[in-house]
Write an enzyme that holds these catalytic residues in place. Structure first.
Site, PDB file in Angstrom:
ATOM      1  CG  ASP A 124     -53.464  -4.978  43.357  1.00  0.00           C
ATOM      2  OD1 ASP A 124     -54.377  -4.944  42.512  1.00  0.00           O
ATOM      3  OD2 ASP A 124     -53.495  -5.732  44.340  1.00  0.00           O
TER       4      ASP A 124
ATOM      5  CG  ASP B  68     -58.002  -7.161  41.900  1.00  0.00           C
ATOM      6  OD1 ASP B  68     -56.950  -6.482  41.850  1.00  0.00           O
ATOM      7  OD2 ASP B  68     -58.078  -8.232  42.520  1.00  0.00           O
TER       8      ASP B  68
END
Length: 475
Positions: free
Chosen positions: A290, A80
């Site tokens: 992201d 992430d």
């Protein structure tokens, strides 16, 4: 737990980038690391369907396989780039059968409350750290999907191919929490934070750059730590990171924030003022790249304009679902019906995201996503892969990994920029695999071949680094 939280609701960690003792942009790792990345598919049976609305979740997770501790324990972690602190489940439960056992490791070191790591480097967690009864640094992390984890901070040895060790990496050893997706939680051991904060794994490892390339076929791909100066790679175009020094309530200063300047559908640019894409005085409206979010999300006015233009240009080509109560993922309300017998999508107008200095083209199968297990009258349901941030209560634009498929994406932490180039990532994986086989596990003095089940990114060094490659897979 659903690890595809949106960055805007993630941790606003380390406004001032206090570096870990092991973290230095002039890293000793002069050679690149080659990693195999994967994504994992969550079964459709695990997706809750209250009424006609699908709760906010994402069913594809990018993960990486590492070993942690001494002796090493194998772990699978969601990669992430929108989070800072990495963490592992340290208590085995029915919903978290994969866990790390700190009691079996001789290199595990809990971090006391008095440590500067606890008192200074965690000061910008959304929930302040505290002291547990044993005077150890205790953290609670919460995410936009209402999931959370909590436990103690510790340091531990992380190994990338079973042998190349990065000692003393700070992470969260979590022993409790709540989850919104138990099926995904049961398949992973934790999460790797890869943003620009000092406690992210990539910052602690000390690389200056990292890159990844995700295949459009099976979401497999490659992850590279180091320079990506391969002769076969398409030249990159760069866009600078947006940096605001003043702390603002809605601006994540350690995210990979770029400036979106417009959106073009086929040849038509949305008629919106440029200011609508810029962060306002509160920091709301930043655009973040992201890897931890599957799809892309736009603020309400921009999403509505894009939705209307895409509807206009696909009239007579696609058949809208026309069900106002059906919202996929809590924010994607433009959906279509399509014959189950259809194997190829019709010709669709491309959507170009216009950043400062570079464009990202979203076309073909990246525009529509088949909702798993959802049919209407023997027809499949496909939804537009852009969603409305307002429906999620998120004041940000987020560019998810689905729209980064078949693009080489480089994060340059020294020059504060993101580089993009369209490329067939299945070919990149083959060439990087051949490169690793040709030179063994070493490219220079230190190069490592690593298998990863997710996305990873790299940092840059003052001296030229050799890249690290990896492959991506589905969970």
């Amino acid at each position: 737990m659903n690890y595809f939280k949106l960055v805007a609701a993630k941790l606003l960690i380390c406004f001032t980038l206090f570096m870990h003792p092991n973290s230095c942009l002039s890293s000793n790792y002069s050679s690149p690391l080659i990693l195999n990345l994967k994504s994992k598919q969550i079964s459709s049976e695990s997706i809750p369907r209250p009424a006609n609305k699908l709760s906010f979740h994402h069913n594809v997770s990018l993960t990486v396989s590492l070993s942690v501790g001494s002796p090493p324990q194998q772990v699978t972690m969601v990669l992430d780039t929108g989070s800072e602190l990495s963490w592992l489940h340290c208590k085995k439960t029915p919903t978290t059968p994969l866990s790390f056992n700190p009691h079996l490791s001789t290199s595990y070191r809990p971090i006391p409350c008095s440590s500067p790591t606890c008192t200074t480097r965690t000061r910008d967690f959304t929930i302040p750290v505290s002291c547990d009864p044993n005077k150890l640094c205790h953290a609670i992390l919460s995410y936009a999907d209402a999931s959370s984890v909590e436990g103690n901070l510790a340091s531990e040895d992380f190994r990338i191919d079973g042998s190349n060790s990065f000692p003393g990496m700070v992470f969260g050893c979590m022993d409790s929490g709540s989850t919104s997706n138990p099926d995904e939680d049961s398949r992973t051991t934790g999460l790797i934070g890869m943003n620009r904060g000092s406690l992210s794994l990539v910052s602690q490892m000390g690389f200056r750059k990292f890159s990844y390339c995700i295949s459009g076929r099976d979401s497999s791909g490659v992850l590279l730590f180091g320079d990506s100066d391969f002769p076969w790679l398409t030249p990159l175009n760069y866009t600078p990171l947006v940096q605001i020094s003043t702390p603002l309530p809605y601006f994540d200063r350690v995210a990979y924030t770029v400036q979106l300047e417009g959106i073009r559908v086929s040849g038509t640019v949305l008629q919106l003022p440029k200011s609508i894409y810029e962060p306002d005085h509160t920091g709301a409206g930043q655009t973040m790249v992201d890897s931890g979010t599957q799809f892309s999300f736009l603020l309400g006015p921009v999403y509505t304009a894009l939705r209307n233009e895409f509807l206009r240009q696909t009239k007579g080509v696609l058949r809208p679902l026309d069900d106002p109560n059906f919202v996929f993922g809590g924010a994607m309300d433009l959906c279509y019906r399509m014959e189950l017998s259809r194997r190829v999508l019709p010709a669709l107008p491309s959507v170009n995201l216009m950043f400062r200095g570079v464009e990202m083209s979203v076309s073909g199968e990246k525009l529509l996503y088949r909702v798993p297990g959802m049919n209407r009258d023997n027809e499949g349901i496909y939804c537009f892969t852009f969603g409305n941030s307002d429906l999620l209560g998120v004041e940000a634009y987020v560019i998810g990994h689905h729209h980064q498929q078949n693009m080489w994406v480089e994060f340059d932490l020294v020059k504060s920029r993101v580089g993009l180039a369209e490329f067939r990532c299945d070919l990149a994986r083959q060439r990087l695999g051949h490169h690793a086989q040709k030179s063994g596990k070493r490219i220079g003095q230190r190069q490592y071949l690593i298998r990863i089940l997710g996305k990873v990114k790299q940092l840059q060094n003052t001296t030229k680094e050799k890249p690290v490659l990896g492959t991506l897979c589905k969970l």
